[in-house]
Each structure stands twice: as C-alpha cells, then as structure tokens.
Design a protein around this motif. Structure first.
Motif, PDB file in Angstrom:
ATOM      1  N   LEU A 251      45.690 -12.954 -10.060  1.00  0.00           N
ATOM      2  CA  LEU A 251      44.405 -13.631  -9.897  1.00  0.00           C
ATOM      3  C   LEU A 251      44.390 -14.943 -10.667  1.00  0.00           C
ATOM      4  N   ALA A 252      44.904 -14.945 -11.894  1.00  0.00           N
ATOM      5  CA  ALA A 252      44.940 -16.172 -12.693  1.00  0.00           C
ATOM      6  C   ALA A 252      45.775 -17.241 -12.008  1.00  0.00           C
ATOM      7  N   ARG A 253      46.907 -16.859 -11.444  1.00  0.00           N
ATOM      8  CA  ARG A 253      47.775 -17.826 -10.775  1.00  0.00           C
ATOM      9  C   ARG A 253      47.111 -18.375  -9.516  1.00  0.00           C
ATOM     10  N   PHE A 254      46.423 -17.512  -8.784  1.00  0.00           N
ATOM     11  CA  PHE A 254      45.715 -17.959  -7.582  1.00  0.00           C
ATOM     12  C   PHE A 254      44.611 -18.954  -7.941  1.00  0.00           C
ATOM     13  N   LEU A 255      43.813 -18.630  -8.945  1.00  0.00           N
ATOM     14  CA  LEU A 255      42.735 -19.536  -9.332  1.00  0.00           C
ATOM     15  C   LEU A 255      43.287 -20.851  -9.860  1.00  0.00           C
ATOM     16  N   ASP A 256      44.395 -20.786 -10.596  1.00  0.00           N
ATOM     17  CA  ASP A 256      44.993 -22.003 -11.137  1.00  0.00           C
ATOM     18  C   ASP A 256      45.474 -22.924 -10.020  1.00  0.00           C
ATOM     19  N   GLU A 257      45.967 -22.355  -8.953  1.00  0.00           N
ATOM     20  CA  GLU A 257      46.393 -23.171  -7.813  1.00  0.00           C
ATOM     21  C   GLU A 257      45.219 -23.884  -7.153  1.00  0.00           C
ATOM     22  N   ASN A 258      44.056 -23.238  -7.180  1.00  0.00           N
ATOM     23  CA  ASN A 258      42.882 -23.790  -6.515  1.00  0.00           C
ATOM     24  C   ASN A 258      41.986 -24.601  -7.445  1.00  0.00           C
ATOM     25  N   LEU A 259      42.060 -24.326  -8.738  1.00  0.00           N
ATOM     26  CA  LEU A 259      41.248 -25.046  -9.727  1.00  0.00           C
ATOM     27  C   LEU A 259      42.165 -25.502 -10.868  1.00  0.00           C
ATOM     28  N   PRO A 260      43.098 -26.386 -10.586  1.00  0.00           N
ATOM     29  CA  PRO A 260      44.091 -26.760 -11.600  1.00  0.00           C
ATOM     30  C   PRO A 260      43.441 -27.352 -12.848  1.00  0.00           C
ATOM     31  N   GLY A 261      43.942 -26.887 -13.988  1.00  0.00           N
ATOM     32  CA  GLY A 261      43.462 -27.390 -15.268  1.00  0.00           C
ATOM     33  C   GLY A 261      42.247 -26.683 -15.821  1.00  0.00           C
ATOM     34  N   GLU A 262      41.630 -25.781 -15.064  1.00  0.00           N
ATOM     35  CA  GLU A 262      40.400 -25.129 -15.507  1.00  0.00           C
ATOM     36  C   GLU A 262      40.570 -23.635 -15.775  1.00  0.00           C
ATOM     37  N   VAL A 263      41.759 -23.101 -15.524  1.00  0.00           N
ATOM     38  CA  VAL A 263      41.973 -21.653 -15.574  1.00  0.00           C
ATOM     39  C   VAL A 263      42.952 -21.306 -16.686  1.00  0.00           C
ATOM     40  N   TRP A 264      42.624 -20.241 -17.422  1.00  0.00           N
ATOM     41  CA  TRP A 264      43.479 -19.768 -18.511  1.00  0.00           C
ATOM     42  C   TRP A 264      43.598 -18.252 -18.440  1.00  0.00           C
ATOM     43  N   GLU A 265      44.772 -17.751 -18.758  1.00  0.00           N
ATOM     44  CA  GLU A 265      44.928 -16.330 -19.062  1.00  0.00           C
ATOM     45  C   GLU A 265      44.371 -16.102 -20.464  1.00  0.00           C
ATOM     46  N   THR A 266      43.852 -14.900 -20.699  1.00  0.00           N
ATOM     47  CA  THR A 266      43.294 -14.616 -22.020  1.00  0.00           C
ATOM     48  C   THR A 266      43.498 -13.161 -22.403  1.00  0.00           C
ATOM     49  N   THR A 267      43.284 -12.902 -23.689  1.00  0.00           N
ATOM     50  CA  THR A 267      43.329 -11.543 -24.210  1.00  0.00           C
ATOM     51  C   THR A 267      42.048 -10.799 -23.819  1.00  0.00           C
ATOM     52  N   HIS A 268      41.980  -9.548 -24.219  1.00  0.00           N
ATOM     53  CA  HIS A 268      40.919  -8.606 -23.843  1.00  0.00           C
ATOM     54  C   HIS A 268      39.531  -9.224 -23.968  1.00  0.00           C
ATOM     55  N   VAL A 269      38.753  -9.155 -22.885  1.00  0.00           N
ATOM     56  CA  VAL A 269      37.385  -9.699 -22.899  1.00  0.00           C
ATOM     57  C   VAL A 269      36.337  -8.601 -22.935  1.00  0.00           C
ATOM     58  N   GLY A 270      36.770  -7.349 -22.846  1.00  0.00           N
ATOM     59  CA  GLY A 270      35.838  -6.233 -22.828  1.00  0.00           C
ATOM     60  C   GLY A 270      35.695  -5.684 -21.416  1.00  0.00           C
ATOM     61  N   GLY A 271      35.830  -4.356 -21.279  1.00  0.00           N
ATOM     62  CA  GLY A 271      35.655  -3.732 -19.978  1.00  0.00           C
ATOM     63  C   GLY A 271      36.890  -3.731 -19.125  1.00  0.00           C
ATOM     64  N   ASP A 272      38.023  -3.228 -19.679  1.00  0.00           N
ATOM     65  CA  ASP A 272      39.253  -3.228 -18.880  1.00  0.00           C
ATOM     66  C   ASP A 272      39.135  -2.337 -17.643  1.00  0.00           C
ATOM     67  N   ARG A 273      38.167  -1.424 -17.625  1.00  0.00           N
ATOM     68  CA  ARG A 273      37.958  -0.598 -16.443  1.00  0.00           C
ATOM     69  C   ARG A 273      37.549  -1.440 -15.237  1.00  0.00           C
ATOM     70  N   TYR A 274      37.052  -2.686 -15.520  1.00  0.00           N
ATOM     71  CA  TYR A 274      36.609  -3.558 -14.436  1.00  0.00           C
ATOM     72  C   TYR A 274      37.650  -4.621 -14.065  1.00  0.00           C
ATOM     73  N   ALA A 275      38.896  -4.437 -14.499  1.00  0.00           N
ATOM     74  CA  ALA A 275      39.931  -5.413 -14.142  1.00  0.00           C
ATOM     75  C   ALA A 275      40.019  -5.535 -12.614  1.00  0.00           C
ATOM     76  N   ALA A 276      40.248  -6.759 -12.147  1.00  0.00           N
ATOM     77  CA  ALA A 276      40.489  -7.983 -12.882  1.00  0.00           C
ATOM     78  C   ALA A 276      39.166  -8.610 -13.321  1.00  0.00           C
ATOM     79  N   ASN A 277      39.113  -9.042 -14.602  1.00  0.00           N
ATOM     80  CA  ASN A 277      37.913  -9.625 -15.171  1.00  0.00           C
ATOM     81  C   ASN A 277      38.005 -11.141 -15.208  1.00  0.00           C
ATOM     82  N   LEU A 278      36.872 -11.776 -14.914  1.00  0.00           N
ATOM     83  CA  LEU A 278      36.751 -13.230 -14.936  1.00  0.00           C
ATOM     84  C   LEU A 278      35.568 -13.605 -15.806  1.00  0.00           C
ATOM     85  N   VAL A 279      35.762 -14.573 -16.716  1.00  0.00           N
ATOM     86  CA  VAL A 279      34.684 -15.082 -17.561  1.00  0.00           C
ATOM     87  C   VAL A 279      34.543 -16.579 -17.317  1.00  0.00           C
ATOM     88  N   CYS A 280      33.316 -17.021 -17.109  1.00  0.00           N
ATOM     89  CA  CYS A 280      33.021 -18.436 -16.865  1.00  0.00           C
ATOM     90  C   CYS A 280      32.332 -19.013 -18.094  1.00  0.00           C
TER      91      CYS A 280
END
Length: 301
Positions: free
Chosen positions: A147-176
């Motif tokens: 998902l991170a790679r897909f978003l990075d292709e479509n929104l270059p420069g705005e997407v980062w992989e990150t450590t745990h954000v809370g709620g791994d049961r809801y993976a894949a998680n996105l924070v704006c």
C-alpha cells in the motif's frame, strides 16, 4: 521475531466496524527518518544516540514518536537528522520539518504548547503515513508495504512508511497529517480515495477510524453526525461538549455546512462486535453504537 497476525480476515477486508478507533494519545507528533532496523517497541529498540535522545524526550513530554522511511528507498548514512513535528490538536493543525545537526536544536517544549519550534519550517503539503511495522505485527508489513509503495507512486514525496500507529488489527493503516485522521483495513482504491479527499479538505467515511487525540466516544459521536448529515469537510463536525451518564456518553456536536450551523444531541454507548473468519477464530472488537441523535433547536443548543 514478528508477531503473526491473529485477527480474522474480516478485520483487514473492511467487513468489521472501524469507527471510533483512532489513537487517543496522539495530539502532538515527532516523526524521525530512520531506515531501520525497527525493533518491536521504540522504547527498547536499538537506535542511534541522536534519535534515541529525541524519542525519549518526546515520550516524556507526551508527544507521540514515530520512525519513518521512504517507501522502497533508504536515507544516506551521512545525511543530517531529518524530522517532522506536527500538532493535530484544535481547529488549526500544522506540520513542520527540520534538518538537524544536533538533537538539542529541536525545542520539543514548544511543540506541546502548539508552537512551531524555531528550527522547523512549516510544510504546506499533507503527509501520509502507512504502518509497515512488521516487527510489531506481520500483517502491518504484509498489507502495509504494497500500500505504501502504491500511494508513493501516485502521491510522490508525500508518503512515508512508519512504525506502529495503533490498531494493528485494522492493517493496512493510513494516517493523514497534520489533522491526525486515521483509516483502517485499507485497500489501494480506498487509500487513494481517502488521500485525495484529504488533499481537498474532506474525509471519506468508508473505513474512517476517526481523528487522533479525541476520546473514542467523541469520535463515535462525530461519526454518527457525519452519517446523518453527509457533512464530510474535515472541520465541519466537532464535539462542543460531552458528559458521561453511566456507560453512555452524551455529546453536543456542531455541524457546519454551506447552509449554516446546526447542533445535535448525540448519545453513544459501548458495544461489542464479533469478527469471525468462518471457522473457529474470532475477534471481539470494542466499538460504539448510536443510542440517540436529534437536532437541537436554538433554545436547546
């Protein structure tokens, strides 16, 4: 060793409720670029001294620390310390960036007062974080990395992989960021829709977990008002007051549209949802149900 995913597939496919599950304790953020390795927990992960200093300092101040890295790319080993700080609190959130020679150059005390540190420069574009923390939970890497790679292709420069954000049961998680909007159980189509909506100042209710830093019952109250009114602007719906009545939470929620401002009395109660894979595995999800929602007249607002 990464913890295997023990949650039913329904959680990751969007079949289970995700509303009112954004991380409550994230009103201020410290994001530090670090390619890895990422240990399961930041408090005991092996980190370079400068990054360890910032992570420990942030944690002591109640700031949420996250490690970040560019999807599919790695930071040069001799590059300066690269950080972002963000305030998700209130109606005027912000995001700022700095390149530091010394961790002491970053005044995190300013951040907890909602002030941009002097070493940082405000960033105008949004920032999208995808949890890919496989050492914490295997599903975060399995679902988050593509998902991170897909978003990075479509929104270059705005997407980062990150450590745990809370709620791994809801993976894949996105924070704006900077608003701290959480989405869970994201497909590629759902994620790009949510990111594009956020770039236009709106939310998408499908798979919207809520806004970080707000108590979960208040997240639920805002969610149900959005469902009733169809108001999707990020700042268009907000809880003005709340109180507890036994297990229930009673809120007054403001909703501002092009037609004007309305207020609603919203009562939410705890509920439990059982997610099942269809065989023997199941997961009990704490959520909230709507007990009452009515528009207030001016005399009662």
């Amino acid at each position: 060793m990464a913890r295997s995913c023990e949650h039913p597939a329904a959680l990751h496919a969007g079949a289970a409720p995700v509303h009112a599950s954004a991380t409550v304790g994230a009103r201020f953020w410290l994001l530090v670029e670090h390619p890895g390795p990422w240990g399961p927990y930041l408090d005991d992960a092996p980190l370079p001294d400068a990054i360890r200093t910032l992570v420990d300092r942030a944690s002591a101040l109640g700031i949420r620390p996250q490690l970040i890295r560019r999807p599919g790319r790695r930071k040069a080993p001799d590059a300066p310390l690269h950080v972002f700080v963000a305030s998700s609190a209130g109606s005027d959130p912000w995001l700022a960036e700095a390149f530091l020679d010394d961790p002491d150059d970053l005044d995190l005390g300013s951040l907890v007062h909602g002030v941009v540190p002097g070493s940082c420069i405000l960033v105008a574009e949004p920032m999208f974080l995808v949890c890919t923390h496989g050492k914490r939970n295997a599903c975060c890497a399995r679902l988050g990395l593509p998902l991170a790679r897909f978003l990075d292709e479509n929104l270059p420069g705005e997407v980062w992989e990150t450590t745990h954000v809370g709620g791994d049961r809801y993976a894949a998680n996105l924070v704006c960021l900077p608003h701290g909007l959480y989405y869970g159980s994201m497909s590629q189509a759902a994620a790009i829709a949510a990111a594009n909506a956020y770039r236009h100042g709106e939310v998408v209710l499908d798979r919207f977990r809520g806004r970080a830093g707000i108590p979960e019952p208040l997240q639920a109250a805002e969610h149900f008002v959005r469902l009733r009114t169809g108001e999707l602007s990020v700042g268009g719906v907000a809880v003005e007051s709340s109180r507890s009545e036994g297990d229930a939470t009673v809120c007054v929620v403001r909703c501002t549209t092009r037609r004007g401002t309305s207020r609603f009395r919203v009562v939410v109660e705890p509920a439990v949802f059982m997610a099942s894979c269809g065989s023997v595995c199941a997961d009990e999800i704490s959520t909230y149900r709507l007990a009452e929602l009515r528009e207030l007249t001016e005399a009662h607002a």
